[in-house]
Every structure is written in C-alpha cells, then in structure tokens.
Design a protein around this motif. Structure first.
Motif, PDB file in Angstrom:
ATOM      1  N   TRP A  88       0.849  -1.193   0.000  1.00 55.77           N
ATOM      2  CA  TRP A  88       0.000   0.000   0.000  1.00 55.77           C
ATOM      3  C   TRP A  88       0.886   1.244   0.000  1.00 55.77           C
ATOM      4  N   GLN A  89       1.791   1.334  -0.930  1.00 55.94           N
ATOM      5  CA  GLN A  89       2.680   2.479  -1.128  1.00 55.94           C
ATOM      6  C   GLN A  89       3.532   2.800   0.100  1.00 55.94           C
ATOM      7  N   GLY A  90       3.944   1.766   0.843  1.00 54.53           N
ATOM      8  CA  GLY A  90       4.807   1.967   1.998  1.00 54.53           C
ATOM      9  C   GLY A  90       4.091   2.559   3.196  1.00 54.53           C
ATOM     10  N   GLN A  91       2.768   2.415   3.255  1.00 56.25           N
ATOM     11  CA  GLN A  91       1.999   3.063   4.313  1.00 56.25           C
ATOM     12  C   GLN A  91       1.061   2.094   5.008  1.00 56.25           C
ATOM     13  N   THR A  92       0.941   2.273   6.308  1.00 54.41           N
ATOM     14  CA  THR A  92      -0.155   1.692   7.074  1.00 54.41           C
ATOM     15  C   THR A  92      -1.236   2.763   7.150  1.00 54.41           C
ATOM     16  N   LEU A  93      -2.330   2.462   7.773  1.00 54.47           N
ATOM     17  CA  LEU A  93      -3.395   3.469   7.899  1.00 54.47           C
ATOM     18  C   LEU A  93      -2.889   4.697   8.665  1.00 54.47           C
ATOM     19  N   GLY A  94      -2.174   4.471   9.751  1.00 57.63           N
ATOM     20  CA  GLY A  94      -1.628   5.591  10.524  1.00 57.63           C
ATOM     21  C   GLY A  94      -0.648   6.423   9.722  1.00 57.63           C
ATOM     22  N   LYS A  95       0.239   5.759   8.991  1.00 57.20           N
ATOM     23  CA  LYS A  95       1.208   6.498   8.178  1.00 57.20           C
ATOM     24  C   LYS A  95       0.510   7.273   7.068  1.00 57.20           C
ATOM     25  N   ARG A  96      -0.523   6.711   6.494  1.00 51.04           N
ATOM     26  CA  ARG A  96      -1.241   7.422   5.431  1.00 51.04           C
ATOM     27  C   ARG A  96      -1.897   8.687   5.994  1.00 51.04           C
ATOM     28  N   ILE A  97      -2.550   8.581   7.132  1.00 45.30           N
ATOM     29  CA  ILE A  97      -3.227   9.741   7.728  1.00 45.30           C
ATOM     30  C   ILE A  97      -2.225  10.823   8.110  1.00 45.30           C
ATOM     31  N   PHE A  98      -1.052  10.414   8.603  1.00 45.06           N
ATOM     32  CA  PHE A  98      -0.049  11.394   9.022  1.00 45.06           C
ATOM     33  C   PHE A  98       0.977  11.691   7.924  1.00 45.06           C
TER      34      PHE A  98
END
Length: 160
Positions: A88-98
């Motif tokens: 997912w483009q190097g992101q978890t849900l938390g990383k995506r939001i931040f």
C-alpha cells in the motif's frame, strides 16, 4: 552513525537533487499509536479471554495467560504492518493519515522482503522485555531518525 550520510546528503557530503525529507518524530509516534488502535480493534474478538483472565486475578497469584490468543494477535499485527507497508505504497493506515511512508534508504519503494525483515525485527524487539524502548530511543537520537528495525532493513520513514 552506522555509515550513512546525514539526511539529504550523498556519501560524498553534497546535497542530493530532490533530497529526501524525513518524517517527523511526533507524526511517526502518532501514526504508530493509531496503527496500534486499529490492530486492537481488529484483534479484539480474539483477546476477550486474554483480558478477562489477566484482570480476573484477584488474589495476586500467578496468572495463566492464554498464549494461543496472544500469538494470534501478534500474527494479526505482523500481517497488518507487513502487508500494508509492502503493498500500500509503503503506508499503514496511521502512516497514510499522518502523510508518512516507508522507503528504502535511497527514497525508493521498499521491497516486500525488506519490509518483512523490518517488521520481524520490530516484533522481536518489542516482544523481548525492554528492547522495544531501545528501538524507540534510536528514532530520537539517530541523525536519520531510524529505529533499529529501520537500520536492519535499510529503510527510512519519509514524508509521503
């Protein structure tokens, strides 16, 4: 530290074109907390017995922790971090939001095996007494804001 140039510099000491912007420590912390809440929500149907067993110890005697449920939650957490970060483009849900993402040390997409190693080292450190705190301390003091699991997998957390 550990043979890497400071953020945004090449091994020769000169700035790279389009230097990598490292993700902020506070944003990384809050993204991690959000991810733990997501994992807690996902795994909550499997942890009821674990929580009730631990909180039911009224006499101060030893408590038997149901290891099967605890192991299942660890597997859910590992898969959450590994699969989202790898696919997912190097992101978890938390990383995506931040607005953060995991990359290799050159700022490119981290590989599936690289992310798996990163998460394996993370889970080993956090499951071993106080080594999780050492992992977090590296983020605070390392010039490239890398934790031990980032150093092992040769990854960075950068702005998305």
């Amino acid at each position: 530290m550990f043979g890497y140039p400071p953020a945004g510099e090449s091994p020769g000491g000169f700035p790279w074109p389009g230097a990598i912007r490292l993700g902020g420590r506070w944003r990384r912390l809050f993204a991690g907390i959000l991810d733990l809440l997501v994992i807690g929500f996902i795994s909550s149907p499997f942890t009821y017995r674990t929580v009730s067993t631990i909180t039911g110890a009224e006499n101060g005697l030893s408590v038997q922790v149901p290891y099967a449920e605890t192991l299942l939650v660890a597997v859910i957490g590992f898969l959450y971090y590994w699969l989202l970060t790898a696919f997912w483009q190097g992101q978890t849900l938390g990383k995506r939001i931040f607005r953060l993402r995991v990359s290799d040390i050159s700022g490119q997409k981290a590989g599936v095996g690289q992310v798996a190693l990163r998460e394996l080292v993370t889970w080993l450190m956090y499951s071993t007494c106080c080594l999780g705190w050492i992992d977090v301390a590296f983020i605070l003091f390392h010039s490239r804001k890398q934790a031990v699991h980032d150093l092992a997998a040769r990854t960075l957390v950068i702005d998305a």
